[in-house]
Write a protein that holds these residues in place. Structure first.
Motif, short mmCIF file in Angstrom:
data_model
loop_
_atom_site.label_atom_id
_atom_site.label_comp_id
_atom_site.label_asym_id
_atom_site.label_seq_id
_atom_site.Cartn_x
_atom_site.Cartn_y
_atom_site.Cartn_z
N ARG A 166 0.55 24.45 6.02
CA ARG A 166 0.14 23.85 4.74
C ARG A 166 0.86 22.52 4.53
N GLU A 167 2.12 22.44 4.89
CA GLU A 167 2.89 21.21 4.71
C GLU A 167 2.35 20.08 5.59
N GLU A 168 1.99 20.40 6.83
CA GLU A 168 1.44 19.39 7.73
C GLU A 168 0.09 18.88 7.23
N ALA A 169 -0.71 19.79 6.70
CA ALA A 169 -2.01 19.38 6.15
C ALA A 169 -1.83 18.48 4.94
N ASP A 170 -0.88 18.82 4.07
CA ASP A 170 -0.59 17.98 2.91
C ASP A 170 -0.20 16.57 3.34
N ARG A 171 0.70 16.47 4.32
CA ARG A 171 1.17 15.16 4.76
C ARG A 171 0.02 14.33 5.33
N ARG A 172 -0.86 14.95 6.08
CA ARG A 172 -1.96 14.21 6.70
C ARG A 172 -2.92 13.68 5.64
N LEU A 173 -3.24 14.48 4.66
CA LEU A 173 -4.15 14.05 3.60
C LEU A 173 -3.52 12.95 2.74
N ILE A 174 -2.24 13.10 2.42
CA ILE A 174 -1.54 12.07 1.65
C ILE A 174 -1.52 10.75 2.42
N SER A 175 -1.32 10.83 3.74
CA SER A 175 -1.28 9.62 4.56
C SER A 175 -2.61 8.89 4.53
N ILE A 176 -3.71 9.60 4.61
CA ILE A 176 -5.03 8.98 4.58
C ILE A 176 -5.26 8.28 3.25
N ILE A 177 -4.95 8.97 2.16
CA ILE A 177 -5.13 8.37 0.83
C ILE A 177 -4.28 7.12 0.68
N ARG A 178 -3.06 7.15 1.18
CA ARG A 178 -2.16 6.01 1.06
C ARG A 178 -2.65 4.83 1.89
N ARG A 179 -3.09 5.09 3.11
CA ARG A 179 -3.58 4.01 3.98
C ARG A 179 -4.76 3.29 3.35
N ILE A 180 -5.67 4.05 2.78
CA ILE A 180 -6.85 3.42 2.16
C ILE A 180 -6.45 2.60 0.94
N ARG A 181 -5.53 3.10 0.15
CA ARG A 181 -5.12 2.40 -1.06
C ARG A 181 -4.31 1.15 -0.76
N GLU A 182 -3.48 1.20 0.31
CA GLU A 182 -2.55 0.10 0.58
C GLU A 182 -3.10 -0.97 1.51
N GLY A 183 -4.24 -0.71 2.17
CA GLY A 183 -4.74 -1.68 3.15
C GLY A 183 -5.82 -2.60 2.65
N VAL A 184 -6.01 -2.64 1.33
CA VAL A 184 -7.15 -3.38 0.77
C VAL A 184 -7.01 -4.89 0.89
N ASP A 185 -5.83 -5.39 1.26
CA ASP A 185 -5.68 -6.84 1.41
C ASP A 185 -6.48 -7.39 2.57
N THR A 186 -7.03 -6.52 3.40
CA THR A 186 -7.88 -6.97 4.51
C THR A 186 -9.32 -7.22 4.06
N LEU A 187 -9.67 -6.82 2.84
CA LEU A 187 -11.04 -7.00 2.35
C LEU A 187 -11.25 -8.43 1.89
N SER A 188 -12.50 -8.87 1.85
CA SER A 188 -12.82 -10.26 1.49
C SER A 188 -12.67 -10.52 0.00
N ILE A 189 -12.73 -9.47 -0.81
CA ILE A 189 -12.57 -9.60 -2.26
C ILE A 189 -11.41 -8.71 -2.69
N GLU A 190 -10.59 -9.23 -3.57
CA GLU A 190 -9.47 -8.43 -4.08
C GLU A 190 -10.01 -7.34 -5.00
N ALA A 191 -9.93 -6.13 -4.53
CA ALA A 191 -10.47 -5.00 -5.29
C ALA A 191 -9.70 -3.74 -4.92
N ARG A 192 -9.64 -2.83 -5.86
CA ARG A 192 -8.97 -1.57 -5.62
C ARG A 192 -9.93 -0.59 -4.96
N VAL A 193 -9.45 0.07 -3.91
CA VAL A 193 -10.25 1.09 -3.23
C VAL A 193 -9.39 2.34 -3.11
N SER A 194 -9.94 3.45 -3.53
CA SER A 194 -9.24 4.72 -3.40
C SER A 194 -10.25 5.81 -3.07
N VAL A 195 -9.75 6.94 -2.59
CA VAL A 195 -10.62 8.06 -2.26
C VAL A 195 -10.05 9.34 -2.84
#
Length: 236
Positions: A166-195
């Motif tokens: 359960r702990e490993e699954a939690d970490r993996r899901l948290i990592s995906i959410i964080r990567r999507i939220r923190e990597g938005v500076d690569t987009l052409s328009i400044e916008a918030r993206v989350s999942v």
């Protein structure tokens, strides 16, 4: 080696066909079709071998081209053209095959938060860019034997083939959410993206794709209800 080649045919009774590569005068290898056999023997020893040889490199090239086109058509039939992930039908088939052969895995549905607002505020071209952006992160979060696909619209699915705690699954899901939220500076328009993610951690066999999908979809609804930008995980 000509001696070895002739010796090979010397052991055969009937005419036979083989294909082999021969060096041309410029050193390149080209495919040839050879038909040869014994026509005269004495005391079990070949006295004469006769046959024909034909350059079939053009046929080989055409065959390779056809096979390449078939592979491309197969990929197109299995891939979502927008994200290059598996499309819904190919994804479902791959996951069904997997859950029938493996007892432990984690299945997730990933939904982009407020995607309609993104399209309304920034246009569909940018919306497509967001879809590709999320797809790339999900693809990179998977190992070679995991499964990632686009369910349709702004929803994706992932299946991790592993016996997670359960702990490993939690970490993996948290990592995906964080990567999507923190990597938005690569987009052409400044916008918030989350999942938001609904996930099911399966530790026993016997569930169908529909069982797994319904459970993950219910978990996704719970994640949305909690305020989005998060996940909900059920264990079976």
């Amino acid at each position: 080696n000509v001696d070895i080649f002739l010796a090979e045919f010397a052991q055969r009774r009937d005419f036979e066909d083989i294909e082999l590569q021969l060096h041309a005068t410029d050193g390149t290898l080209t495919w040839h079709a050879v038909r040869a056999g014994n026509i005269e023997k004495s005391n079990g020893r070949s006295l004469r071998i006769i046959g024909t040889i034909k350059n079939i490199q053009a046929l080989k090239d055409a065959e390779a081209c056809r096979e390449n086109k078939e592979r491309q058509l197969l990929m197109q039939s299995r891939c979502d053209p927008m994200t290059q992930l598996l499309n819904r039908s190919a994804m479902q088939q791959a996951i069904e095959d997997q859950i029938n052969s493996q007892a432990a895995y984690m299945f997730s549905i990933i939904d982009i938060d407020d995607f309609k607002s993104t399209n309304d505020n920034h246009g569909h071209v940018f919306g497509d860019e967001v879809l590709k952006y999320v797809a790339d992160i999900l693809r990179n979060a998977c190992r070679s034997n995991d499964i990632t696909g686009r369910l349709g619209g702004d929803e994706f699915v992932m299946l991790f083939r592993a016996d997670f705690t359960r702990e490993e699954a939690d970490r993996r899901l948290i990592s995906i959410i964080r990567r999507i939220r923190e990597g938005v500076d690569t987009l052409s328009i400044e916008a918030r993206v989350s999942v938001s993610i609904g996930a099911i951690l399966v530790t026993r066999p016997g569930l169908s794709f529909l069982d797994v999908y319904r459970s993950a979809d219910a978990a996704l609804y719970e994640a949305k209800h909690k305020g989005k930008k998060t996940y909900s995980l059920s264990v079976y």
